[in-house]
Design a protein around this motif. Structure first.
Motif, PDB file in Angstrom:
ATOM      1  N   ALA A 109       5.774   5.028   6.279  1.00  0.00           N
ATOM      2  CA  ALA A 109       6.011   4.665   4.877  1.00  0.00           C
ATOM      3  C   ALA A 109       5.113   3.499   4.462  1.00  0.00           C
ATOM      4  O   ALA A 109       4.524   3.516   3.368  1.00  0.00           O
ATOM      5  N   GLU A 110       4.992   2.506   5.337  1.00  0.00           N
ATOM      6  CA  GLU A 110       4.160   1.342   5.014  1.00  0.00           C
ATOM      7  C   GLU A 110       2.692   1.745   4.899  1.00  0.00           C
ATOM      8  O   GLU A 110       1.964   1.212   4.046  1.00  0.00           O
ATOM      9  N   ALA A 111       2.259   2.658   5.741  1.00  0.00           N
ATOM     10  CA  ALA A 111       0.876   3.132   5.658  1.00  0.00           C
ATOM     11  C   ALA A 111       0.633   3.832   4.325  1.00  0.00           C
ATOM     12  O   ALA A 111      -0.399   3.604   3.665  1.00  0.00           O
ATOM     13  N   TYR A 112       1.573   4.669   3.900  1.00  0.00           N
ATOM     14  CA  TYR A 112       1.443   5.337   2.602  1.00  0.00           C
ATOM     15  C   TYR A 112       1.455   4.320   1.459  1.00  0.00           C
ATOM     16  O   TYR A 112       0.694   4.454   0.484  1.00  0.00           O
ATOM     17  N   ILE A 113       2.308   3.304   1.561  1.00  0.00           N
ATOM     18  CA  ILE A 113       2.356   2.262   0.526  1.00  0.00           C
ATOM     19  C   ILE A 113       1.013   1.566   0.423  1.00  0.00           C
ATOM     20  O   ILE A 113       0.507   1.312  -0.679  1.00  0.00           O
ATOM     21  N   ASN A 114       0.410   1.260   1.562  1.00  0.00           N
ATOM     22  CA  ASN A 114      -0.886   0.590   1.554  1.00  0.00           C
ATOM     23  C   ASN A 114      -1.993   1.489   1.017  1.00  0.00           C
ATOM     24  O   ASN A 114      -3.032   0.989   0.566  1.00  0.00           O
ATOM     25  N   LYS A 115      -1.772   2.802   1.065  1.00  0.00           N
ATOM     26  CA  LYS A 115      -2.716   3.748   0.490  1.00  0.00           C
ATOM     27  C   LYS A 115      -2.372   4.061  -0.968  1.00  0.00           C
ATOM     28  O   LYS A 115      -3.009   4.918  -1.585  1.00  0.00           O
ATOM     29  N   SER A 116      -1.343   3.363  -1.502  1.00  0.00           N
ATOM     30  CA  SER A 116      -0.844   3.575  -2.878  1.00  0.00           C
ATOM     31  C   SER A 116      -0.309   4.986  -3.081  1.00  0.00           C
ATOM     32  O   SER A 116      -0.280   5.490  -4.209  1.00  0.00           O
ATOM     33  N   LEU A 117       0.135   5.624  -2.009  1.00  0.00           N
ATOM     34  CA  LEU A 117       0.765   6.941  -2.086  1.00  0.00           C
ATOM     35  C   LEU A 117       2.281   6.730  -2.048  1.00  0.00           C
ATOM     36  O   LEU A 117       2.961   7.037  -1.069  1.00  0.00           O
ATOM     37  N   PHE A 118       2.802   6.189  -3.146  1.00  0.00           N
ATOM     38  CA  PHE A 118       4.194   5.760  -3.173  1.00  0.00           C
ATOM     39  C   PHE A 118       5.173   6.932  -3.127  1.00  0.00           C
ATOM     40  O   PHE A 118       6.266   6.794  -2.581  1.00  0.00           O
ATOM     41  N   GLY A 119       4.786   8.069  -3.689  1.00  0.00           N
ATOM     42  CA  GLY A 119       5.652   9.245  -3.626  1.00  0.00           C
ATOM     43  C   GLY A 119       5.843   9.725  -2.200  1.00  0.00           C
ATOM     44  O   GLY A 119       6.956  10.056  -1.781  1.00  0.00           O
ATOM     45  N   ARG A 120       4.761   9.751  -1.432  1.00  0.00           N
ATOM     46  CA  ARG A 120       4.854  10.165  -0.025  1.00  0.00           C
ATOM     47  C   ARG A 120       5.663   9.154   0.787  1.00  0.00           C
ATOM     48  O   ARG A 120       6.448   9.531   1.663  1.00  0.00           O
ATOM     49  N   ALA A 121       5.458   7.875   0.493  1.00  0.00           N
ATOM     50  CA  ALA A 121       6.237   6.837   1.183  1.00  0.00           C
ATOM     51  C   ALA A 121       7.718   7.011   0.888  1.00  0.00           C
ATOM     52  O   ALA A 121       8.556   6.932   1.797  1.00  0.00           O
ATOM     53  N   LEU A 122       8.041   7.267  -0.370  1.00  0.00           N
ATOM     54  CA  LEU A 122       9.444   7.437  -0.757  1.00  0.00           C
ATOM     55  C   LEU A 122      10.056   8.662  -0.087  1.00  0.00           C
ATOM     56  O   LEU A 122      11.205   8.610   0.385  1.00  0.00           O
ATOM     57  N   ASN A 123       9.311   9.754  -0.024  1.00  0.00           N
ATOM     58  CA  ASN A 123       9.821  10.958   0.643  1.00  0.00           C
ATOM     59  C   ASN A 123      10.076  10.698   2.131  1.00  0.00           C
ATOM     60  O   ASN A 123      11.055  11.195   2.699  1.00  0.00           O
ATOM     61  N   THR A 124       9.189   9.924   2.760  1.00  0.00           N
ATOM     62  CA  THR A 124       9.373   9.570   4.168  1.00  0.00           C
ATOM     63  C   THR A 124      10.656   8.772   4.349  1.00  0.00           C
ATOM     64  O   THR A 124      11.444   9.021   5.271  1.00  0.00           O
ATOM     65  N   LEU A 125      10.886   7.806   3.465  1.00  0.00           N
ATOM     66  CA  LEU A 125      12.083   6.963   3.553  1.00  0.00           C
ATOM     67  C   LEU A 125      13.348   7.764   3.257  1.00  0.00           C
ATOM     68  O   LEU A 125      14.390   7.532   3.885  1.00  0.00           O
ATOM     69  N   LYS A 126      13.267   8.689   2.325  1.00  0.00           N
ATOM     70  CA  LYS A 126      14.427   9.545   2.023  1.00  0.00           C
ATOM     71  C   LYS A 126      14.783  10.408   3.225  1.00  0.00           C
ATOM     72  O   LYS A 126      15.971  10.612   3.521  1.00  0.00           O
ATOM     73  N   PHE A 127      13.758  10.920   3.886  1.00  0.00           N
ATOM     74  CA  PHE A 127      14.009  11.739   5.081  1.00  0.00           C
ATOM     75  C   PHE A 127      14.692  10.894   6.154  1.00  0.00           C
ATOM     76  O   PHE A 127      15.645  11.346   6.797  1.00  0.00           O
ATOM     77  N   LEU A 128      14.203   9.674   6.342  1.00  0.00           N
ATOM     78  CA  LEU A 128      14.819   8.779   7.319  1.00  0.00           C
ATOM     79  C   LEU A 128      16.259   8.473   6.937  1.00  0.00           C
ATOM     80  O   LEU A 128      17.150   8.474   7.792  1.00  0.00           O
ATOM     81  N   LYS A 129      16.503   8.221   5.655  1.00  0.00           N
ATOM     82  CA  LYS A 129      17.841   7.881   5.167  1.00  0.00           C
ATOM     83  C   LYS A 129      18.858   8.972   5.489  1.00  0.00           C
ATOM     84  O   LYS A 129      20.019   8.694   5.803  1.00  0.00           O
ATOM     85  N   ASN A 130      18.417  10.217   5.423  1.00  0.00           N
ATOM     86  CA  ASN A 130      19.324  11.347   5.639  1.00  0.00           C
ATOM     87  C   ASN A 130      19.310  11.862   7.074  1.00  0.00           C
ATOM     88  O   ASN A 130      19.920  12.891   7.365  1.00  0.00           O
ATOM     89  N   SER A 131      18.619  11.147   7.963  1.00  0.00           N
ATOM     90  CA  SER A 131      18.532  11.587   9.350  1.00  0.00           C
ATOM     91  C   SER A 131      19.456  10.749  10.229  1.00  0.00           C
ATOM     92  O   SER A 131      20.031   9.759   9.792  1.00  0.00           O
ATOM     93  N   GLU A 132      19.566  11.158  11.477  1.00  0.00           N
ATOM     94  CA  GLU A 132      20.379  10.414  12.446  1.00  0.00           C
ATOM     95  C   GLU A 132      19.611   9.249  13.052  1.00  0.00           C
ATOM     96  O   GLU A 132      20.153   8.508  13.870  1.00  0.00           O
ATOM     97  N   ASN A 133      18.375   9.076  12.632  1.00  0.00           N
ATOM     98  CA  ASN A 133      17.530   8.047  13.236  1.00  0.00           C
ATOM     99  C   ASN A 133      17.628   6.694  12.552  1.00  0.00           C
ATOM    100  O   ASN A 133      17.086   5.715  13.062  1.00  0.00           O
TER     101      ASN A 133
END
Length: 310
Positions: free
Chosen positions: A124-148
């Motif tokens: 997510a941080e790598a995507y944020i640094n690339k200004s790909l905020f939508g991809r970063a958000l999708n990564t974080l949403k996936f993490l939020k809904n996972s067991e990890n």
């Protein structure tokens, strides 16, 4: 049989050297000790583990290129954290695409939930640094809904709010920031979230009333021993608390332009973090406190009584 015995002897020697090094009381051991173990036993588990430790030392010392040279020499199949540490190294180095790939490789090959959680944050941080905020958000949403998701829920909410903010979804960003402040009022990311909310309001990007943000803290802070004292002190009305002093000063000036009164800004510490508190006063009696509190409320500012000593 002779070859097998030689390999076993080499492994045992490497293990003995490595464990002796790790149990040394002198914590300033020269890096050459790790290099020596690796050079003497390059194909053994402990020789390769020594190389991993050496690479991590270089990473800690911000020698990213040298760290990567060492990481890439590690090939032992039982050393599963190589890709994780490489991801952290690439992220620190600014090679965001490589950081994403290494973090993904680690996620796919590991069962360590704590490091998997961290790997998602790296992506997510790598995507944020690339200004790909939508991809970063999708990564974080996936993490939020996972067991990890393990121990970093405050960071998760803050980063999701930040991504929404950068995408122009300000109301959604506020939702994450407010939830962070409500669930973790004294966490360092809660203070950062309050700063983000305040900055958004100052930039006229949101119309939310600051009292809606501050009110979530009231009941929690009222019992904070760092705010109150068992002894009788001088009475003030607290109107805000920020991790940045400039935001505390801005709020104080904003309120003083609307009501008559003096204020103080003082620093306190919660969970080893610095916090700048804005308080109006001092007041000599309850009637004064009541009148000022009513004036603050009428102007849209939440407040509560605290005591301080000179």
């Amino acid at each position: 049989i002779i070859i097998y015995c030689a390999l076993l002897t080499d492994e045992m020697t490497a293990e003995k050297s490595y464990l002796k090094l790790k149990t040394e009381t002198d914590k300033t051991i020269d890096k050459t000790e790790y290099e020596r173990i690796f050079m003497d036993h390059p194909d053994t588990f402990y020789g390769q583990t020594a190389l991993l430790d050496l690479a991590k030392i270089e990473l800690l010392q911000r020698n990213y290129n040298q760290a990567l040279i060492y990481f890439k020499k590690i090939f032992h199949p039982d050393i599963t954290t190589k890709e994780y540490w490489m991801a952290k190294c690439y992220l620190s180095k600014g090679d965001y695409d490589s950081a994403i790939i290494s973090a993904q490789n680690y996620i796919y090959s590991s069962f360590d939930k704590e490091k998997i959680e961290s790997s998602y944050f790296i992506i997510a941080e790598a995507y944020i640094n690339k200004s790909l905020f939508g991809r970063a958000l999708n990564t974080l949403k996936f993490l939020k809904n996972s067991e990890n998701i393990q121990n970093n829920i405050p960071l998760l909410h803050y980063k999701m709010g930040y991504c929404n903010e950068k995408m122009g979804e300000y109301e959604q960003a506020i939702t994450y920031y407010k939830k962070l402040k409500l669930d973790f009022p004294y966490h360092e990311y809660s203070y950062l979230a309050e700063d983000r909310i305040y900055d958004l309001k100052k930039e006229n990007k949101i119309t939310i009333d600051l009292k809606d943000i501050l009110i979530n803290e009231t009941d929690e802070i009222a019992d904070d021993p760092l705010v109150h004292s068992p002894e009788k002190g001088i009475k003030y009305l607290q109107v805000g608390a920020f991790s940045k002093r400039i935001n505390a000063e801005n709020l104080a000036q904003e309120i003083q332009n609307k009501i008559t009164g003096n204020y103080i800004i003082f620093e306190k510490f919660a969970d080893s973090k610095s916090l700048f508190v804005v308080a109006f006063g001092p007041y000599e009696n309850e009637q004064q406190i009541k009148e000022v509190k009513q004036s603050l409320t009428a102007n849209g500012y939440n407040s509560f009584e605290i005591e301080r000593h000179r």
